[in-house]
Design a protein around this motif. Structure first.
Motif, PDB file in Angstrom:
ATOM      1  N   ASP A   1      -7.866   4.111   0.808  1.00 43.00           N
ATOM      2  CA  ASP A   1      -7.999   3.820   2.394  1.00 43.00           C
ATOM      3  C   ASP A   1      -6.899   4.942   2.846  1.00 43.00           C
ATOM      4  O   ASP A   1      -5.778   4.715   2.859  1.00 43.00           O
TER       5      ASP A   1
ATOM      6  N   SER B   1      -3.949   4.431   6.009  1.00 45.54           N
ATOM      7  CA  SER B   1      -3.862   2.954   5.927  1.00 45.54           C
ATOM      8  C   SER B   1      -2.733   2.112   6.590  1.00 45.54           C
ATOM      9  O   SER B   1      -2.801   1.040   6.849  1.00 45.54           O
TER      10      SER B   1
ATOM     11  N   GLY C   1      -3.760   2.535  -0.649  1.00 43.42           N
ATOM     12  CA  GLY C   1      -3.553   2.961   0.611  1.00 43.42           C
ATOM     13  C   GLY C   1      -2.675   4.282   0.761  1.00 43.42           C
ATOM     14  O   GLY C   1      -1.576   4.310   0.049  1.00 43.42           O
TER      15      GLY C   1
ATOM     16  N   PHE D   1       0.376   1.199  -2.473  1.00 40.01           N
ATOM     17  CA  PHE D   1       0.537   2.173  -1.089  1.00 40.01           C
ATOM     18  C   PHE D   1       1.342   3.455  -1.372  1.00 40.01           C
ATOM     19  O   PHE D   1       2.382   3.172  -2.104  1.00 40.01           O
TER      20      PHE D   1
END
Length: 202
Positions: free
Chosen positions: A56, A59, A79, A100
């Protein structure tokens, strides 16, 4: 990017960090964005593989993860966002099988291939001189039977042309809301010659 472009890119990062810290992007979690996220999730469910790996890009603080239905499963979710503040917020939510990282999309190179790559309202922020390079790098890190989903606010035919030149379009839709000027175009693409080409385009 030249030195001036890099400077403006750095200033944008600082601005986003301040905005996330002040809650400027909390609107991403409201009903105003629901139709957009619902469309992305629909494409993930219908056109994506089961239990996919997902990248993503853009994100934020993990809004897409929050909106995924409880029954939807992925084996890995990465992300990426330019804002360190948003990434720290996403990490604090401790989504299962998710990671992330604060990265600049201009210089970020994935360490693996993904079944789904999402340009989540981020491609128009890519510097004009770097767009082809960034897109081709992500195509190189897409599994042969994977899909790319791109969401772009309002209309940007010059950006969609880059996707259409390098990928095969599976589906394309304009997602409208009650606000006349709040709408998005969302496209789904696969590699040319992929088995996903059998899906109908619109």
């Amino acid at each position: 990017m030249n030195t001036l472009d890099k400077f403006h890119n750095w200033r944008r990062k600082l601005r986003w960090d301040k905005q996330y810290a002040k809650g400027r992007w909390d609107s991403m979690k409201t009903s105003k964005e629901l139709s957009r996220y619902s469309t992305i999730i629909g494409y993930l469910t219908i056109l994506g593989k089961e239990n996919p790996s997902i990248l993503d890009l853009g994100s934020g603080e993990g809004v897409l993860n929050e909106k995924l239905p409880a029954h939807y499963m992925y084996n890995y979710f990465l992300g990426i966002d330019f804002s360190k503040v948003s990434i720290e917020k996403a990490k604090a939510k401790e989504f299962p099988n998710a990671e992330f990282q604060c990265k600049d999309i201009h210089t970020f190179t994935p360490e693996r291939k993904f079944d789904v790559i999402i340009f989540n309202e981020v491609f128009y922020y890519v510097h004009e001189k770097e767009r082809v390079k960034v897109l081709e790098k992500m195509i190189d890190h897409l599994e042969d039977d994977g899909i790319i989903i791109s969401s772009i606010y309002r209309e940007a035919p010059h950006l969609w042309e880059l996707f259409n030149q390098r990928l095969e379009k599976i589906n394309f839709v304009t997602v409208r809301t009650e606000e006349e000027l709040r709408y998005w175009q969302i496209g789904v693409y696969c590699k040319k010659g992929s088995e996903n080409n059998d899906e109908p385009a619109s």
